[in-house]
Design an enzyme around this catalytic site. Sequence first.
Site, PDB file in Angstrom:
ATOM      1  N   ASP A  47      29.598  44.417  38.884  1.00 34.76           N
ATOM      2  CA  ASP A  47      28.566  43.940  39.811  1.00 34.76           C
ATOM      3  C   ASP A  47      28.718  44.669  41.154  1.00 34.76           C
ATOM      4  O   ASP A  47      27.884  44.528  42.049  1.00 34.76           O
ATOM      5  CB  ASP A  47      28.604  42.415  39.971  1.00 34.76           C
ATOM      6  N   SER A  48      29.781  45.497  41.263  1.00 31.59           N
ATOM      7  CA  SER A  48      29.902  46.395  42.414  1.00 31.59           C
ATOM      8  C   SER A  48      28.717  47.356  42.459  1.00 31.59           C
ATOM      9  O   SER A  48      28.492  48.017  43.477  1.00 31.59           O
ATOM     10  CB  SER A  48      31.216  47.180  42.359  1.00 31.59           C
ATOM     11  N   ASP A  86      29.494  43.155  33.593  1.00 31.91           N
ATOM     12  CA  ASP A  86      29.978  42.181  34.570  1.00 31.91           C
ATOM     13  C   ASP A  86      28.899  41.134  34.794  1.00 31.91           C
ATOM     14  O   ASP A  86      27.755  41.474  35.109  1.00 31.91           O
ATOM     15  CB  ASP A  86      30.251  42.927  35.890  1.00 31.91           C
ATOM     16  N   GLU A 118      34.369  36.068  36.770  1.00 29.57           N
ATOM     17  CA  GLU A 118      35.392  35.883  37.803  1.00 29.57           C
ATOM     18  C   GLU A 118      35.792  34.418  37.883  1.00 29.57           C
ATOM     19  O   GLU A 118      34.942  33.539  37.727  1.00 29.57           O
ATOM     20  CB  GLU A 118      34.842  36.313  39.178  1.00 29.57           C
ATOM     21  N   GLU A 185      42.912  41.648  40.729  1.00 32.14           N
ATOM     22  CA  GLU A 185      42.535  42.431  41.915  1.00 32.14           C
ATOM     23  C   GLU A 185      43.305  41.994  43.153  1.00 32.14           C
ATOM     24  O   GLU A 185      43.398  40.787  43.451  1.00 32.14           O
ATOM     25  CB  GLU A 185      41.015  42.273  42.146  1.00 32.14           C
TER      26      GLU A 185
HETATM   27  O1  KIV Z   1      32.553  44.938  40.023  1.00 30.85           O
HETATM   28  C1  KIV Z   1      33.535  45.692  39.907  1.00 30.85           C
HETATM   29  O2  KIV Z   1      33.449  46.903  40.073  1.00 30.85           O
HETATM   30  C2  KIV Z   1      34.807  45.081  39.566  1.00 30.85           C
HETATM   31  C3  KIV Z   1      36.006  45.972  39.507  1.00 30.85           C
HETATM   32  C4  KIV Z   1      36.356  46.525  40.807  1.00 30.85           C
HETATM   33  C5  KIV Z   1      37.140  45.316  38.862  1.00 30.85           C
HETATM   34  O3  KIV Z   1      34.864  43.916  39.331  1.00 30.85           O
END
Ligand code: KIV
Length: 282
Positions: A47-48, A86, A118, A185
């Site tokens: 989700d980044s 994600d 998460e 993390e």
């Molecule tokens: O969303 C993301 O990129 C992440 C990673 C950094 C683990 O959750």
Amino acid sequence: MAKNKIDQSTLNKMKKKGEPITMVTAYDYPTARIAEQAGVDTVLVGDSAGNVVLGYPDTLAVTMDELLHHTKAVHRGVSKAMLIGDMPFMSYNVSIQQAIGNGGRFIKEAGADAVKIEGGDWVVDTARAMVKAGIPVVGHLGLTPQTASSLGGYKVQGRTAESARRILRDALALQDAGVIMLVLELVPDRLGELLSKRLEIPVIGIGAGNKTDGQVLVFHDLVGIAAGFQPKFVKQYAQVGKIMNEALSQYCSDVKSREFPAPEHCFSIPDEEFELLEKALD
Ligand code: KIV
């Protein structure tokens, strides 16, 4: 399915052998292909994407539709690596039914092999129900960006014995619920090592030291095309952003000076045909 497709049992074997697992994020077809060709074991459509490629201030605004769209593109670029989608903020937090419905969409519609959620004890029942419904689930503990404000911001987690114990307890509960892997993390390196030793499932660290079962980095951080602040745990392996910038500046300058396109980039029409055209226009 691709020959040598990396699945849960491959990753478990790697953990047993002490062979580090590689994970990188990808959000589109070309970066997915680059990751696959480089031999990355697992690709995460994080989700980044929200802050890295969509320009949101953080990950909270990302929607299911956006992440499904990105996951589909990445799926077209990977065949061997395990593909993890994600789950965005509020796509699994409302109810178990909602989590199963949305998790299922990542698998059925977007081609993900697993989904990541998460959280600690408050997502254990959700994780268990998703696993029972046939959705492979990856957990995410330590700093959980979707709830960073309730953790006091983007800070290292598990620095006291009590908070480290809570993370371990949550990790064991998630493992018991059936999650196949854990992303950990921003925790002290010794906690990363301890969790990797205590858990049977692979623990993939980001800012969690070099003794975890594997490592994950954001693609754009790793190759040097990310905008803005870079956390201490990032290692930049290239300055691709600088190369892209130089290329684009050169392109602008070549267009302005008419050096581009050069004859080798152009297409011709036979002289007689062009003469006919000119005559017709006269
Ligand atoms: O969303 C993301 O990129 C992440 C990673 C950094 C683990 O959750």
